[in-house]
Design a protein around this motif. Sequence first.
Motif, mmCIF file in Angstrom:
data_model
loop_
_atom_site.group_PDB
_atom_site.id
_atom_site.type_symbol
_atom_site.label_atom_id
_atom_site.label_comp_id
_atom_site.label_asym_id
_atom_site.label_seq_id
_atom_site.Cartn_x
_atom_site.Cartn_y
_atom_site.Cartn_z
ATOM 1 N N ILE A 7 -1.872 -1.027 10.952
ATOM 2 C CA ILE A 7 -1.886 -1.625 9.615
ATOM 3 C C ILE A 7 -3.323 -1.907 9.184
ATOM 4 O O ILE A 7 -3.689 -1.683 8.033
ATOM 5 N N SER A 8 -4.135 -2.353 10.108
ATOM 6 C CA SER A 8 -5.536 -2.628 9.808
ATOM 7 C C SER A 8 -6.255 -1.358 9.338
ATOM 8 O O SER A 8 -7.032 -1.392 8.372
ATOM 9 N N TYR A 9 -6.002 -0.236 10.000
ATOM 10 C CA TYR A 9 -6.604 1.035 9.575
ATOM 11 C C TYR A 9 -6.135 1.417 8.171
ATOM 12 O O TYR A 9 -6.931 1.835 7.333
ATOM 13 N N VAL A 10 -4.842 1.269 7.908
ATOM 14 C CA VAL A 10 -4.311 1.595 6.579
ATOM 15 C C VAL A 10 -4.970 0.709 5.520
ATOM 16 O O VAL A 10 -5.361 1.188 4.450
ATOM 17 N N MET A 11 -5.130 -0.566 5.825
ATOM 18 C CA MET A 11 -5.785 -1.476 4.882
ATOM 19 C C MET A 11 -7.232 -1.051 4.629
ATOM 20 O O MET A 11 -7.701 -1.067 3.488
ATOM 21 N N GLY A 12 -7.921 -0.653 5.681
ATOM 22 C CA GLY A 12 -9.306 -0.201 5.536
ATOM 23 C C GLY A 12 -9.408 1.077 4.718
ATOM 24 O O GLY A 12 -10.337 1.243 3.911
ATOM 25 N N ILE A 13 -8.453 1.970 4.906
ATOM 26 C CA ILE A 13 -8.418 3.226 4.138
ATOM 27 C C ILE A 13 -8.188 2.912 2.663
ATOM 28 O O ILE A 13 -8.868 3.443 1.783
ATOM 29 N N SER A 27 -0.663 9.820 15.625
ATOM 30 C CA SER A 27 -1.556 9.126 16.550
ATOM 31 C C SER A 27 -2.411 8.104 15.805
ATOM 32 O O SER A 27 -2.834 8.335 14.675
ATOM 33 N N ILE A 28 -2.671 7.011 16.463
ATOM 34 C CA ILE A 28 -3.554 6.004 15.879
ATOM 35 C C ILE A 28 -4.946 6.601 15.656
ATOM 36 O O ILE A 28 -5.675 6.182 14.758
ATOM 37 N N ILE A 29 -5.286 7.613 16.439
ATOM 38 C CA ILE A 29 -6.579 8.292 16.291
ATOM 39 C C ILE A 29 -6.687 8.922 14.904
ATOM 40 O O ILE A 29 -7.761 8.933 14.303
ATOM 41 N N ASN A 30 -5.590 9.440 14.374
ATOM 42 C CA ASN A 30 -5.624 10.043 13.037
ATOM 43 C C ASN A 30 -5.942 8.998 11.978
ATOM 44 O O ASN A 30 -6.692 9.270 11.037
ATOM 45 N N LEU A 31 -5.392 7.810 12.125
ATOM 46 C CA LEU A 31 -5.706 6.725 11.185
ATOM 47 C C LEU A 31 -7.173 6.313 11.333
ATOM 48 O O LEU A 31 -7.871 6.117 10.335
ATOM 49 N N SER A 32 -7.624 6.219 12.568
ATOM 50 C CA SER A 32 -9.014 5.868 12.840
ATOM 51 C C SER A 32 -9.960 6.922 12.258
ATOM 52 O O SER A 32 -10.972 6.588 11.630
ATOM 53 N N ASP A 33 -9.641 8.195 12.474
ATOM 54 C CA ASP A 33 -10.473 9.283 11.952
ATOM 55 C C ASP A 33 -10.526 9.262 10.426
ATOM 56 O O ASP A 33 -11.575 9.512 9.827
ATOM 57 N N MET A 34 -9.392 8.958 9.784
ATOM 58 C CA MET A 34 -9.360 8.897 8.317
ATOM 59 C C MET A 34 -10.255 7.766 7.834
ATOM 60 O O MET A 34 -11.032 7.931 6.893
ATOM 61 N N ARG A 35 -10.150 6.636 8.479
ATOM 62 C CA ARG A 35 -10.995 5.489 8.104
ATOM 63 C C ARG A 35 -12.469 5.837 8.269
ATOM 64 O O ARG A 35 -13.294 5.571 7.391
ATOM 65 N N ARG A 36 -12.814 6.451 9.386
ATOM 66 C CA ARG A 36 -14.208 6.828 9.659
ATOM 67 C C ARG A 36 -14.708 7.845 8.631
ATOM 68 O O ARG A 36 -15.825 7.757 8.138
ATOM 69 N N TYR A 37 -13.850 8.816 8.282
ATOM 70 C CA TYR A 37 -14.221 9.821 7.285
ATOM 71 C C TYR A 37 -14.541 9.150 5.943
ATOM 72 O O TYR A 37 -15.563 9.439 5.315
ATOM 73 N N LEU A 38 -13.669 8.257 5.515
ATOM 74 C CA LEU A 38 -13.883 7.598 4.213
ATOM 75 C C LEU A 38 -15.121 6.689 4.264
ATOM 76 O O LEU A 38 -15.874 6.635 3.291
ATOM 77 N N ASP A 39 -15.331 6.013 5.372
ATOM 78 C CA ASP A 39 -16.527 5.185 5.501
ATOM 79 C C ASP A 39 -17.787 6.048 5.426
ATOM 80 O O ASP A 39 -18.777 5.646 4.811
ATOM 81 N N SER A 40 -17.742 7.253 5.998
ATOM 82 C CA SER A 40 -18.907 8.144 5.919
ATOM 83 C C SER A 40 -19.146 8.642 4.507
ATOM 84 O O SER A 40 -20.283 8.892 4.112
ATOM 85 N N GLN A 41 -18.074 8.784 3.725
ATOM 86 C CA GLN A 41 -18.211 9.219 2.337
ATOM 87 C C GLN A 41 -18.857 8.125 1.469
ATOM 88 O O GLN A 41 -19.485 8.422 0.466
ATOM 89 N N ARG A 42 -18.660 6.891 1.889
ATOM 90 C CA ARG A 42 -19.248 5.767 1.148
ATOM 91 C C ARG A 42 -20.744 5.689 1.381
ATOM 92 O O ARG A 42 -21.467 5.129 0.575
ATOM 93 N N GLY A 43 -21.207 6.238 2.509
ATOM 94 C CA GLY A 43 -22.647 6.247 2.793
ATOM 95 C C GLY A 43 -23.121 5.094 3.600
ATOM 96 O O GLY A 43 -22.539 4.203 4.017
ATOM 97 N N ILE A 61 0.844 -1.203 0.000
ATOM 98 C CA ILE A 61 0.000 0.000 0.000
ATOM 99 C C ILE A 61 0.878 1.252 0.000
ATOM 100 O O ILE A 61 0.637 2.197 -0.754
ATOM 101 N N MET A 62 1.913 1.245 0.819
ATOM 102 C CA MET A 62 2.807 2.405 0.880
ATOM 103 C C MET A 62 3.464 2.648 -0.477
ATOM 104 O O MET A 62 3.645 3.798 -0.894
ATOM 105 N N ALA A 63 3.816 1.594 -1.185
ATOM 106 C CA ALA A 63 4.394 1.730 -2.532
ATOM 107 C C ALA A 63 3.363 2.318 -3.483
ATOM 108 O O ALA A 63 3.687 3.208 -4.282
ATOM 109 N N SER A 64 2.124 1.872 -3.381
ATOM 110 C CA SER A 64 1.055 2.398 -4.240
ATOM 111 C C SER A 64 0.830 3.886 -3.999
ATOM 112 O O SER A 64 0.517 4.631 -4.919
ATOM 113 N N TRP A 65 0.965 4.295 -2.756
ATOM 114 C CA TRP A 65 0.752 5.703 -2.391
ATOM 115 C C TRP A 65 2.029 6.533 -2.474
ATOM 116 O O TRP A 65 2.006 7.726 -2.206
#
Length: 129
Positions: free
Chosen positions: A69-75, A113-129, A27-31
Amino acid sequence: MSGLEQAYLAKDPEKTAKVALSVFFNIMASWNVRAKDQIVMLGKPAESTFYNWKKGKVSSLSIDTLERISYVMGIYKALGILFPTREQADAWPHKPNKAFNGETAIQFMLKGSIINLSDMRRYLDSQRG
């Protein structure tokens, strides 16, 4: 972490660590994320540890690192759902975003912070609807 995840980790923590890190580094290589920034996303392991991980030398990972890593995978997965092409999905983390006060998603996630990864995941999940 679910009981199933804990049982799996207890069964073969080395395999879990190797698979998780392999996915993370892909994922890091892709980004196009720099090594020093990857270290931050992983929770700031020692540089020598990080480079051993990149070489596949790992016996286990902490729950914190696995959660990151789980948060990054979810993002990564959420971006694949939100965008019609993988190229667009992989470009998005580097684009300034009003939702993050003009910062890019990468900059937001690199606050450490792990919270930043969590917040990013939550933001993207909210965009999906």
